[in-house]
Motif scaffolding. Sequence first.
Motif, PDB file in Angstrom:
ATOM      1  N   GLU A   1       0.835  -1.209   0.000  1.00  0.00           N
ATOM      2  CA  GLU A   1       0.000   0.000   0.000  1.00  0.00           C
ATOM      3  C   GLU A   1       0.868   1.256   0.000  1.00  0.00           C
ATOM      4  OE1 GLU A   1      -3.879  -1.934   2.200  1.00  0.00           O
ATOM      5  OE2 GLU A   1      -2.496  -0.742   3.378  1.00  0.00           O
ATOM      6  N   ALA A   2       1.955   1.196   0.786  1.00  0.00           N
ATOM      7  CA  ALA A   2       2.874   2.339   0.799  1.00  0.00           C
ATOM      8  C   ALA A   2       3.423   2.563  -0.613  1.00  0.00           C
ATOM      9  CB  ALA A   2       4.012   2.070   1.778  1.00  0.00           C
ATOM     10  N   ALA A   3       3.732   1.471  -1.301  1.00  0.00           N
ATOM     11  CA  ALA A   3       4.270   1.592  -2.659  1.00  0.00           C
ATOM     12  C   ALA A   3       3.221   2.153  -3.612  1.00  0.00           C
ATOM     13  CB  ALA A   3       4.754   0.230  -3.143  1.00  0.00           C
ATOM     14  N   ARG A   4       1.966   1.763  -3.407  1.00  0.00           N
ATOM     15  CA  ARG A   4       0.904   2.308  -4.271  1.00  0.00           C
ATOM     16  C   ARG A   4       0.752   3.804  -4.052  1.00  0.00           C
ATOM     17  NH1 ARG A   4      -4.266  -1.006  -3.146  1.00  0.00           N
ATOM     18  NH2 ARG A   4      -5.252   0.652  -4.345  1.00  0.00           N
ATOM     19  N   ILE A   5       0.860   4.227  -2.798  1.00  0.00           N
ATOM     20  CA  ILE A   5       0.784   5.666  -2.516  1.00  0.00           C
ATOM     21  C   ILE A   5       1.981   6.375  -3.136  1.00  0.00           C
ATOM     22  CG2 ILE A   5       0.955   7.371  -0.661  1.00  0.00           C
ATOM     23  CD1 ILE A   5      -0.838   5.561   0.994  1.00  0.00           C
ATOM     24  N   ASP A   6       3.133   5.683  -3.129  1.00  0.00           N
ATOM     25  CA  ASP A   6       4.336   6.259  -3.733  1.00  0.00           C
ATOM     26  C   ASP A   6       4.278   6.230  -5.265  1.00  0.00           C
ATOM     27  OD1 ASP A   6       5.789   7.268  -1.680  1.00  0.00           O
ATOM     28  OD2 ASP A   6       6.922   5.449  -1.288  1.00  0.00           O
TER      29      ASP A   6
END
Lengths: 357, 297
Positions: B190-195
């Motif tokens: 999820e952090a990567a998707r936000i990034d």
Amino acid sequence: MHETGVVLTDIRKSFGSLEVIHGIDLRIAEGSFVVFVGPSGCGKSTLLRMIAGLEEVTDGEIEIKGRNVTDLDPSDRGIAMVFQSYALYPHMSVRENLAFGLKMARTETAEIEARVKAASAILKIDHLLDRRPGQLSGGQRQRVAIGRAIVRKPDVFLFDEPLSNLDAELRVSMRIEIARLHRELGNTMIYVTHDQTEAMTLADKIVVLRDGRIEQAGTPREVYENPANIFVAGFIGSPRMNLLDAVWLGNGRVRVAGSEMSVPVTGEGLQIGEKVSFGARPEHLFVTDGGAGCIPAKVDFAEYLGGTQYLYCQLADGQPLIAEYRSGPEINAGSTIALSVNDNQRRLFGADGRRLT
Amino acid sequence: MTLSKMNRSNMSLSSRRRARKAFRAESTYHATGVAIALFFLAPFAITLLASFRHGTEARLPPLPPWPANGISLDSYRSLDTFGAGVWQHTFNSLLVSLATVALTVAVSVLAGYGFSRYRFPLKNVLFVLIIATLMIPFQSILTPLFIILARLGLNNSLFGLTLVYVTLQLPFSVFMMRNAFDAVPKEIEEAARIDGARDLKLLFRVLMPLVLPGIATVAIFAFLNAWNEFLAALVLLSSNEKYTLPVLMMAVRAGRLGAVNWGAVQAGVAVMTLPCLVVFLLLQRYYMRGLMAGAVK
């Protein structure tokens, strides 16, 4: 502060046939610090994740800075999120962790370097840039996670219980750090927690949620002093507000545990003899010599905390009550005392749970 | 004065005793380890040493197992006279094994990711179905496989054999990769998707490094199984120059006109063992490494 940062309009979320968020309307002023609190399962994290774009919105609209972002990808919403578990990329150095989002957005190398440098200076992690997350302590990891949010220069910061994994001491210092960060950056921040202290100390506005509905939204003072209903009254404050069964006697008077007392309530629409709840916070109760409007109580158990003492009492009709006792002669378990509360700190709630005024 | 002296001598005595005890414990530990290692390494050492004996010596009883009259490559030379030459067969085996590894890893990473992260109808039924194929002994489907490959025009082709190996390898590999992806915390994704990392970028830049131990395991198993497989290669390949090493080894082991060239057999075993060792040594550090440390909590 007046421009609207985030607007939620009739937000709903269902998992299959189960609706968990039941139409939430909320306006969050730009630059404000909003905290979502509520018991576990109240939907606060789900709501935050919908704003982030990690959870699909079943119905309703989300606007950030006047832009409808309901169907946009998380990376296009102008948000950054800090997770409870930090969620750092374990195979990258701190520097790469911070730069990853900017690299994905094809930011120029010089710009990336400048932003990483600035963020690490703010968070005092410049000496850790070449380490891997595995080599950092919990507090340092949380700083890196916050740094990863800062470098994106988002319109809105989202925090999902960011301090729950830290020990008590670190939690206090990180809390102060987050408050300082908000003052320095001035961005809109939305923060989810179940910790009241965090909510009260950080928030400009507290949103109390239960079962996917907003119970009350207001400043910490409003929520604490003028709870809209019995749930908010019981949820905010620690130890929780005493809620005692009472009977409306009319004319601004109630009977609580056999004692009569006045309440600052007009009592419109109340029938004489109707059951109501009388609310008084432990810290507002004080020990008196007796007299009119006080409640006699037997102390079951006294908890000594140094600066203060909690008295766990039982009233004449068997209802439990907690009172905070700060100074004066020592009170031991087994003794009988008389408790009173100032007129303006007496609260009354109707049978439906609504606050009566 | 005497008291303090006595104390000191007592102390040094007890610390010496402790040191001696520790030394004894340590030596026993290492001696046991060395003994076990020797026990396991001996067959390999004997084979390797025996493969370097002279041609005439190779036919003698195997004691002592090492070359008595100097080192010679006779056995390897005679191994080369079998089939289409040992180089050709080694090349065939390498080609099939490496292609099997590449295809198996590619398919199982994508499938494992899908099974781990996406919600779709009949997901669990499908997964159980894939795992269930592990229960079918592959010998029992050799005939249908042969017919299918013939229909596709892939009989007697190394590509056809590779496809069969990949098929046989996939159930275990998909299972393995699903578990590997399941172990990656959702928040990282999820952090990567936000990034801003999406789909394949997310898979390659963020998730792949985290499931590397799983990929290494899948690769090792795929390589070893393809490299050592005999029956399918024997049945599905029909021309001499296409055979893989295990088929060649069968011919060497069978001997010519009743005479078995044991030197050539030892040389063949050495040739077959070497790549397995190399692959394992190359990948074992990923196999062992706990990459997840420090990701969450």
